[in-house]
Design a protein around this motif. Structure first.
Motif, mmCIF file in Angstrom:
data_model
loop_
_atom_site.group_PDB
_atom_site.id
_atom_site.type_symbol
_atom_site.label_atom_id
_atom_site.label_comp_id
_atom_site.label_asym_id
_atom_site.label_seq_id
_atom_site.Cartn_x
_atom_site.Cartn_y
_atom_site.Cartn_z
ATOM 1 N N ARG A 121 0.857 -1.179 0.000
ATOM 2 C CA ARG A 121 0.000 0.000 0.000
ATOM 3 C C ARG A 121 0.892 1.227 0.000
ATOM 4 O O ARG A 121 1.534 1.532 0.991
ATOM 5 N N LEU A 122 0.942 1.920 -1.104
ATOM 6 C CA LEU A 122 1.941 2.957 -1.306
ATOM 7 C C LEU A 122 1.439 4.339 -0.947
ATOM 8 O O LEU A 122 1.774 5.307 -1.582
ATOM 9 N N LYS A 123 0.613 4.429 0.104
ATOM 10 C CA LYS A 123 0.102 5.742 0.493
ATOM 11 C C LYS A 123 1.204 6.606 1.088
ATOM 12 O O LYS A 123 1.247 7.800 0.894
ATOM 13 N N GLU A 124 2.123 5.961 1.849
ATOM 14 C CA GLU A 124 3.141 6.737 2.552
ATOM 15 C C GLU A 124 4.164 7.336 1.599
ATOM 16 O O GLU A 124 4.690 8.405 1.843
ATOM 17 N N VAL A 125 4.484 6.656 0.518
ATOM 18 C CA VAL A 125 5.483 7.138 -0.432
ATOM 19 C C VAL A 125 4.817 7.252 -1.795
ATOM 20 O O VAL A 125 4.719 6.273 -2.531
ATOM 21 N N PRO A 126 4.299 8.418 -2.163
ATOM 22 C CA PRO A 126 3.606 8.554 -3.447
ATOM 23 C C PRO A 126 4.561 8.375 -4.610
ATOM 24 O O PRO A 126 5.699 8.824 -4.587
ATOM 25 N N LEU A 127 4.083 7.699 -5.646
ATOM 26 C CA LEU A 127 4.892 7.478 -6.835
ATOM 27 C C LEU A 127 4.853 8.688 -7.740
ATOM 28 O O LEU A 127 3.914 9.472 -7.703
ATOM 29 N N GLN A 128 5.887 8.812 -8.544
ATOM 30 C CA GLN A 128 5.896 9.870 -9.545
ATOM 31 C C GLN A 128 4.899 9.527 -10.650
ATOM 32 O O GLN A 128 4.732 8.362 -11.012
ATOM 33 N N ASP A 129 4.218 10.534 -11.150
ATOM 34 C CA ASP A 129 3.326 10.310 -12.285
ATOM 35 C C ASP A 129 4.160 9.879 -13.495
ATOM 36 O O ASP A 129 5.285 10.346 -13.696
ATOM 37 N N ILE A 130 3.589 8.972 -14.287
ATOM 38 C CA ILE A 130 4.308 8.481 -15.462
ATOM 39 C C ILE A 130 3.581 8.917 -16.720
ATOM 40 O O ILE A 130 2.368 9.157 -16.711
ATOM 41 N N VAL A 131 4.330 9.033 -17.786
ATOM 42 C CA VAL A 131 3.801 9.441 -19.088
ATOM 43 C C VAL A 131 4.084 8.318 -20.078
ATOM 44 O O VAL A 131 5.216 7.816 -20.143
ATOM 45 N N ILE A 132 3.070 7.934 -20.840
ATOM 46 C CA ILE A 132 3.216 6.887 -21.851
ATOM 47 C C ILE A 132 2.860 7.486 -23.208
ATOM 48 O O ILE A 132 1.775 8.036 -23.385
ATOM 49 N N ASN A 133 3.784 7.381 -24.138
ATOM 50 C CA ASN A 133 3.539 7.787 -25.517
ATOM 51 C C ASN A 133 3.196 6.546 -26.331
ATOM 52 O O ASN A 133 3.982 5.580 -26.356
ATOM 53 N N GLY A 134 2.030 6.562 -26.976
ATOM 54 C CA GLY A 134 1.599 5.408 -27.749
ATOM 55 C C GLY A 134 0.949 5.807 -29.060
ATOM 56 O O GLY A 134 0.334 6.883 -29.161
ATOM 57 N N HIS A 135 1.092 4.960 -30.053
ATOM 58 C CA HIS A 135 0.470 5.195 -31.357
ATOM 59 C C HIS A 135 -0.920 4.567 -31.358
ATOM 60 O O HIS A 135 -1.109 3.468 -30.806
ATOM 61 N N PRO A 136 -1.918 5.223 -31.957
ATOM 62 C CA PRO A 136 -3.265 4.642 -31.999
ATOM 63 C C PRO A 136 -3.335 3.293 -32.688
ATOM 64 O O PRO A 136 -4.273 2.519 -32.440
ATOM 65 N N ASN A 137 -2.351 2.994 -33.537
ATOM 66 C CA ASN A 137 -2.331 1.680 -34.184
ATOM 67 C C ASN A 137 -1.786 0.592 -33.263
ATOM 68 O O ASN A 137 -1.915 -0.596 -33.576
ATOM 69 N N PHE A 138 -1.161 0.988 -32.173
ATOM 70 C CA PHE A 138 -0.605 0.028 -31.204
ATOM 71 C C PHE A 138 -1.126 0.400 -29.815
ATOM 72 O O PHE A 138 -0.386 0.876 -28.961
ATOM 73 N N ILE A 139 -2.388 0.179 -29.610
ATOM 74 C CA ILE A 139 -3.055 0.593 -28.368
ATOM 75 C C ILE A 139 -2.549 -0.254 -27.202
ATOM 76 O O ILE A 139 -2.545 -1.490 -27.285
ATOM 77 N N PRO A 140 -2.118 0.362 -26.104
ATOM 78 C CA PRO A 140 -1.646 -0.403 -24.935
ATOM 79 C C PRO A 140 -2.829 -0.933 -24.116
ATOM 80 O O PRO A 140 -3.209 -0.361 -23.092
ATOM 81 N N TYR A 141 -3.413 -2.032 -24.582
ATOM 82 C CA TYR A 141 -4.566 -2.605 -23.897
ATOM 83 C C TYR A 141 -4.220 -3.087 -22.486
ATOM 84 O O TYR A 141 -5.121 -3.346 -21.684
ATOM 85 N N ALA A 142 -2.935 -3.230 -22.199
ATOM 86 C CA ALA A 142 -2.545 -3.669 -20.863
ATOM 87 C C ALA A 142 -3.000 -2.683 -19.792
ATOM 88 O O ALA A 142 -3.309 -3.085 -18.666
ATOM 89 N N LEU A 143 -3.046 -1.390 -20.123
ATOM 90 C CA LEU A 143 -3.517 -0.408 -19.145
ATOM 91 C C LEU A 143 -4.969 -0.671 -18.764
ATOM 92 O O LEU A 143 -5.346 -0.610 -17.586
ATOM 93 N N LEU A 144 -5.796 -0.963 -19.763
ATOM 94 C CA LEU A 144 -7.193 -1.267 -19.490
ATOM 95 C C LEU A 144 -7.329 -2.570 -18.710
ATOM 96 O O LEU A 144 -8.142 -2.673 -17.786
ATOM 97 N N ALA A 145 -6.516 -3.556 -19.072
ATOM 98 C CA ALA A 145 -6.567 -4.830 -18.359
ATOM 99 C C ALA A 145 -6.146 -4.669 -16.903
ATOM 100 O O ALA A 145 -6.798 -5.190 -15.988
ATOM 101 N N LEU A 146 -5.043 -3.943 -16.666
ATOM 102 C CA LEU A 146 -4.588 -3.730 -15.293
ATOM 103 C C LEU A 146 -5.606 -2.938 -14.481
ATOM 104 O O LEU A 146 -5.813 -3.211 -13.296
ATOM 105 N N LYS A 147 -6.242 -1.978 -15.113
ATOM 106 C CA LYS A 147 -7.235 -1.185 -14.403
ATOM 107 C C LYS A 147 -8.421 -2.038 -13.971
ATOM 108 O O LYS A 147 -8.979 -1.843 -12.882
#
Length: 324
Positions: A121-147
């Motif tokens: 539980r990472l409430k005590e140490v907040p993570l840095q926000d991350i940025v993902i660059n992706g092409h619409p032809n290669f959609i990162p469906y893993a984000l939806l799956a993980l969510k």
């Protein structure tokens, strides 16, 4: 022997004032005057050298010992004085920092890792926000799956933007965004903020550092990163199947880069060989299953005919969990 010319001129040389004065440690010097500095003219220095040529140098051990003790005594005293001065300055600095801490209301105790932190539980140490660059032809469906998979354990808060290099992201990317928005964000759970930018780039890349541009290339490697910072149930480094999960993710990485259908089918056969239980990570779903499921979605040329009965049964189970 060859005769050498005199190097020093026959007139006084004005020494710069920025030079250090050296102590006279000559054996012929009087110990009472050994602490005096050496400052003489060039002519005097030259004459003293010429005069010493005719005087033999006798080694007096008692006299040498007295000189060394005298020098060491002086150096020890000066070092002790400087050390005391530095300690006083450090004490003053510590007092100033204490006043600043008290003025800002910062607790002076050390960080205590609670049970929540140890369980991922990472409430005590907040993570840095991350940025993902992706092409619409290669959609990162893993984000939806993980969510979807982490819905009750962890929140992956994804916000999407369109880069100026993309005129239109297409219907598939818009549908992906709509599916992401349907999943509610639970702020009570540990979370990580992800900014997904649709961009004209060759590979999916993730930037995890806000100060240094250090991209992580490939959706599979993004999954590895999120698996390490996500809920403890999906961290596989301590699992006995750690190498197996990494091997499956490596196969997914190669599968996404196959240029022919024949090569893609060969990679699918390798995945079938790694599926030894209900899931690639054992009896429970792991990040390896998310990587395989997302990779198969991204390659529409792989149909049910290319999948073995074991992979077809696995995909039905994975769909129930990932909901994509």
């Amino acid at each position: 022997m060859y005769e050498l010319k005199t190097l020093l001129p026959q007139f006084d040389i004005k020494l710069p004032t920025c030079m250090y004065n050296l102590k006279n440690v000559s054996l012929s010097a009087d110990p009472t005057t050994s602490t005096s500095s050496v400052s003489c003219s060039a002519s005097e220095f030259s004459s003293s050298i010429n005069s010493r040529k005719s005087i033999p140098c006798a080694l007096d051990l008692d006299f040498l010992g007295r000189q060394i003790q005298h020098l060491l005594k002086d150096d020890t005293v000066s070092v002790a004085i400087r050390q005391d001065k530095i300690i006083q300055q450090l004490q003053g600095l510590k007092t100033q920092l204490g006043k600043i801490r008290a003025g800002l209301g910062i607790c002076g105790k050390t960080v205590q890792h609670t049970t929540a932190f140890q369980n991922g539980r990472l409430k005590e140490v907040p993570l840095q926000d991350i940025v993902i660059n992706g092409h619409p032809n290669f959609i990162p469906y893993a984000l939806l799956a993980l969510k979807n998979v982490w819905r009750a354990l962890y929140t992956v808060n994804v916000k999407t933007f369109t880069h100026s290099t993309m005129a239109d992201i297409g219907p598939a990317a818009r549908e992906f965004e709509a599916e992401m928005d349907k999943i509610p964000v639970n702020n009570a759970l540990p979370n990580i903020n992800v900014t997904l930018i649709w961009k004209n780039c060759e590979h999916t890349e993730m930037i995890s550092s806000p100060t240094m541009y250090l991209p992580i290339y490939g959706e599979v490697n993004v999954i590895r990163y999120l698996g390490r910072v996500g809920p403890a149930e999906y961290r596989y480094e301590g699992s006995p199947l750690c190498n197996e999960i990494d091997l499956v993710l490596d196969i997914c990485y190669q599968l996404l880069r196959c240029s022919t259908h024949k090569a893609q089918v060969a990679m699918v056969r390798l995945l079938d060989q790694r599926l030894k239980q209900q899931y690639f990570g054992g009896s429970q779903m792991s990040v390896a299953d998310i990587g395989v499921h997302s990779s198969l979605i991204r390659i529409p040329t792989i149909t049910d005919k290319d999948l073995t009965p074991a992979l077809l049964a696995w995909r039905k189970r994975a769909k129930l969990v990932t909901q994509i």
